[in-house]
Design a protein around this motif. Structure first.
Motif, mmCIF file in Angstrom:
data_model
loop_
_atom_site.group_PDB
_atom_site.id
_atom_site.type_symbol
_atom_site.label_atom_id
_atom_site.label_comp_id
_atom_site.label_asym_id
_atom_site.label_seq_id
_atom_site.Cartn_x
_atom_site.Cartn_y
_atom_site.Cartn_z
ATOM 1 N N ASP A 27 0.646 26.145 -1.756
ATOM 2 C CA ASP A 27 0.188 26.097 -3.140
ATOM 3 C C ASP A 27 -0.527 24.800 -3.494
ATOM 4 O O ASP A 27 -1.010 24.664 -4.623
ATOM 5 N N PHE A 28 -0.591 23.852 -2.579
ATOM 6 C CA PHE A 28 -1.233 22.579 -2.874
ATOM 7 C C PHE A 28 -2.698 22.797 -3.272
ATOM 8 O O PHE A 28 -3.468 23.402 -2.540
ATOM 9 N N LEU A 29 -3.046 22.372 -4.451
ATOM 10 C CA LEU A 29 -4.399 22.459 -5.030
ATOM 11 C C LEU A 29 -4.789 23.871 -5.461
ATOM 12 O O LEU A 29 -5.894 24.060 -5.980
ATOM 13 N N SER A 30 -3.933 24.854 -5.270
ATOM 14 C CA SER A 30 -4.340 26.226 -5.600
ATOM 15 C C SER A 30 -4.475 26.453 -7.096
ATOM 16 O O SER A 30 -5.141 27.392 -7.519
ATOM 17 N N PHE A 70 1.770 27.931 4.296
ATOM 18 C CA PHE A 70 1.671 26.514 4.631
ATOM 19 C C PHE A 70 0.205 26.106 4.662
ATOM 20 O O PHE A 70 -0.711 26.944 4.665
ATOM 21 N N ARG A 71 -0.004 24.812 4.683
ATOM 22 C CA ARG A 71 -1.278 24.204 5.065
ATOM 23 C C ARG A 71 -0.975 23.105 6.075
ATOM 24 O O ARG A 71 0.129 22.560 6.091
ATOM 25 N N LEU A 72 -1.937 22.777 6.889
ATOM 26 C CA LEU A 72 -1.838 21.580 7.722
ATOM 27 C C LEU A 72 -2.595 20.453 7.042
ATOM 28 O O LEU A 72 -3.647 20.674 6.428
ATOM 29 N N GLY A 73 -2.055 19.257 7.132
ATOM 30 C CA GLY A 73 -2.718 18.086 6.571
ATOM 31 C C GLY A 73 -2.771 16.975 7.604
ATOM 32 O O GLY A 73 -1.932 16.899 8.505
ATOM 33 N N ALA A 74 -3.771 16.131 7.494
ATOM 34 C CA ALA A 74 -3.907 14.955 8.370
ATOM 35 C C ALA A 74 -4.093 13.740 7.477
ATOM 36 O O ALA A 74 -4.993 13.718 6.637
ATOM 37 N N LYS A 75 -3.229 12.751 7.655
ATOM 38 C CA LYS A 75 -3.298 11.567 6.801
ATOM 39 C C LYS A 75 -3.374 10.302 7.638
ATOM 40 O O LYS A 75 -2.921 10.260 8.789
ATOM 41 N N LEU A 76 -3.943 9.284 7.033
ATOM 42 C CA LEU A 76 -4.080 7.984 7.679
ATOM 43 C C LEU A 76 -2.735 7.267 7.674
ATOM 44 O O LEU A 76 -2.038 7.227 6.668
ATOM 45 N N VAL A 77 -2.357 6.689 8.828
ATOM 46 C CA VAL A 77 -1.106 5.953 8.935
ATOM 47 C C VAL A 77 -1.359 4.463 9.070
ATOM 48 O O VAL A 77 -0.705 3.642 8.418
ATOM 49 N N GLN A 78 -2.333 4.095 9.880
ATOM 50 C CA GLN A 78 -2.569 2.679 10.151
ATOM 51 C C GLN A 78 -4.002 2.480 10.604
ATOM 52 O O GLN A 78 -4.604 3.347 11.246
ATOM 53 N N ILE A 79 -4.555 1.311 10.263
ATOM 54 C CA ILE A 79 -5.895 0.927 10.702
ATOM 55 C C ILE A 79 -5.769 -0.282 11.614
ATOM 56 O O ILE A 79 -5.184 -1.298 11.234
ATOM 57 N N GLY A 80 -6.330 -0.179 12.802
ATOM 58 C CA GLY A 80 -6.282 -1.307 13.736
ATOM 59 C C GLY A 80 -4.847 -1.671 14.068
ATOM 60 O O GLY A 80 -4.014 -0.819 14.378
ATOM 61 N N THR A 81 -4.524 -2.954 13.971
ATOM 62 C CA THR A 81 -3.180 -3.441 14.275
ATOM 63 C C THR A 81 -2.400 -3.789 13.023
ATOM 64 O O THR A 81 -1.290 -4.299 13.091
#
Length: 446
Positions: free
Chosen positions: A145-148, A208-219
């Motif tokens: 339902d995310f954004l629906s 369901f939906r699949l999502g991809a999120k940013l965790v870390q940039i570089g070090t």
């Protein structure tokens, strides 16, 4: 008798060798007074210490605030600014292959691995881009339902995204298993082996939906904003349902219940099986030769809408390069795997469709029906090997008998009579526009 002489300190000479200094013993009152004074001072110190600490702390904080205000006011470059929205976004390169079953690898619609791309949305469209350093990305599960419920389904906040993340049910394994964390370089990363361990029927949306999120940039930890990626919503079914999964596209050798609207061991499946129609190829051959008969076998439950869906799905199968050759005393037919005519040769002449009369059409049609009835005895040939002999100028297979190439054949008298009767029968059916009742089937008008 001499009078006694009392000891007097004033008369004593300290320089005399026999002089002994006498120690003064303090009085009891002085001792009590000193003890009381020390205890009083200790009590006062204990009482004053917290108050003094609080006063000093407040004064120090007040001084620091005044200093900070003066520093920020004098130095505009040090003023705190709100983070501006980023034009960078993660996105999945393709749609998912559905339906999705528990325990099965999640792949793209074309059967290949999913990929996550980094794109720039500042211009027109999504432009692939890359950062000069690697970034770490995590795959998560979102509520379907995310954004629906909102009009704009292309923007959301990090808080909205995180609130929609779905975790496993109590006592269950993690909802998504496999390689869920990736390092993206050059703006692209492939998703490896991931699979669902539970179906989606237990949440309110059922998807369901699949999502991809940013965790870390570089070090270091994330310091820039990159919008998350989401897929379309989908249902996750129990792996036991995969046994009944439809194939897209189906194969000629697939069992007929792999087609849309035909359930395994359902009414349509049983009717087809009882008439020897067990595979997708069997279904398409009879649909080519005698569509009304096939519709009659399926019965009135197969409405026009259902038929269109089933036939359209069946016709998406890959036909391959194999052909079937039927030969007789004066003819040779080359048929496709679903009994469509690729080439017809009668009395040594290639028959062309544009010059065919009604009687000649019926003659060729009878030859095809004979070949269908004796399908197991036909000779298999490879169109790639025989391509020069089978292809003609500019002709392509487009319909039931699309490449039947006729050219005024001379037919035996028995075939001519049979063809005349067949054509007359068809014209009578069209004229009456009514049902023709046969021994065990009711045939609708052609």
């Amino acid at each position: 008798m001499a009078a006694k002489r009392f000891f007097d300190d004033s008369d004593t000479d300290p320089n005399q060798p026999n002089y002994k200094r006498m120690r003064t013993t303090p009085s009891f009152a002085s001792v009590i007074k000193e003890v009381v004074m020390v205890k009083f001072l200790d009590n006062v110190s204990s009482a004053l210490e917290p108050m003094l600490r609080r006063v000093v702390h407040e004064e120090v904080e007040s001084g620091l605030r005044r200093y900070s205000c003066r520093t920020i006011t004098r130095s505009p470059s040090l003023r705190i600014k709100a983070l501006e929205p980023s034009n960078l976004r993660l996105t999945f390169n393709k749609k998912l292959s559905v339906p999705i079953f528990t325990g099965s690898k999640i792949v793209a619609g074309d059967g290949h691995n999913l990929q996550i791309l980094l794109v720039d949305t500042s211009g027109e469209g999504l432009v692939p881009t890359a950062l000069p350093y690697p970034i770490k990305v995590e795959i998560v599960v979102l509520d379907g339902d995310f954004l629906s419920k909102q009009n704009d389904q292309t923007s959301w906040t990090h808080e909205e995204f995180n609130k929609s993340i779905v975790k496993e049910r109590t006592g269950k394994r993690p909802l998504l298993a496999g390689e869920l964390n990736f390092t993206m370089r050059d703006g692209v990363v492939s998703v490896g082996e991931i699979e669902f361990t539970d179906n989606s029927s237990w949440i309110r949306s059922g998807k369901f939906r699949l999502g991809a999120k940013l965790v870390q940039i570089g070090t270091s930890q994330t310091t820039v904003q990159i919008t998350e990626a989401i897929t379309e919503s989908f249902r996750v079914k129990d792996h036991r349902g995969e046994l009944y999964k439809k194939h897209y596209p189906p194969a000629l050798g697939d069992e007929v219940w792999r087609l849309e609207k035909i359930g395994k061991d359902g009414t349509f499946h049983k009717k087809l099986s009882s008439n020897g129609i067990n595979t997708v190829q069997d279904f398409l051959k009879l649909a080519t030769i005698d569509t009304p008969k096939l519709r009659t076998i399926l019965g009135s439950g197969m409405s026009d809408k259902i038929w269109d869906a089933t036939y359209k799905h069946a016709n998406t199968c890959e036909k391959g390069s194999k052909l079937y050759m039927a030969t007789g005393a004066n003819y040779t037919l080359f048929l496709s795997p679903i009994c469509q005519v690729v080439r017809a040769i009668v009395d040594g002449q290639i028959c062309e469709n544009r010059d065919l009369t009604g009687i000649q059409r019926a003659y060729i049609q009878n030859l095809v029906k004979d070949a269908y009835a004796n399908w197991s005895s036909l000779e298999e040939v490879d169109a790639r090997v025989n391509e020069p002999a089978l292809l003609t100028q500019g002709e392509t297979v487009v319909d039931q008998y699309p490449n039947v190439l006729y050219q005024q054949p001379s037919m035996p008298r028995s075939y001519q009579l049979n063809a005349i009767l067949t054509e007359a029968s068809e014209q009578l059916v069209e004229y009456n526009n009514d049902l023709i009742v046969s021994s065990s089937y009711i045939y609708p008008p052609c």
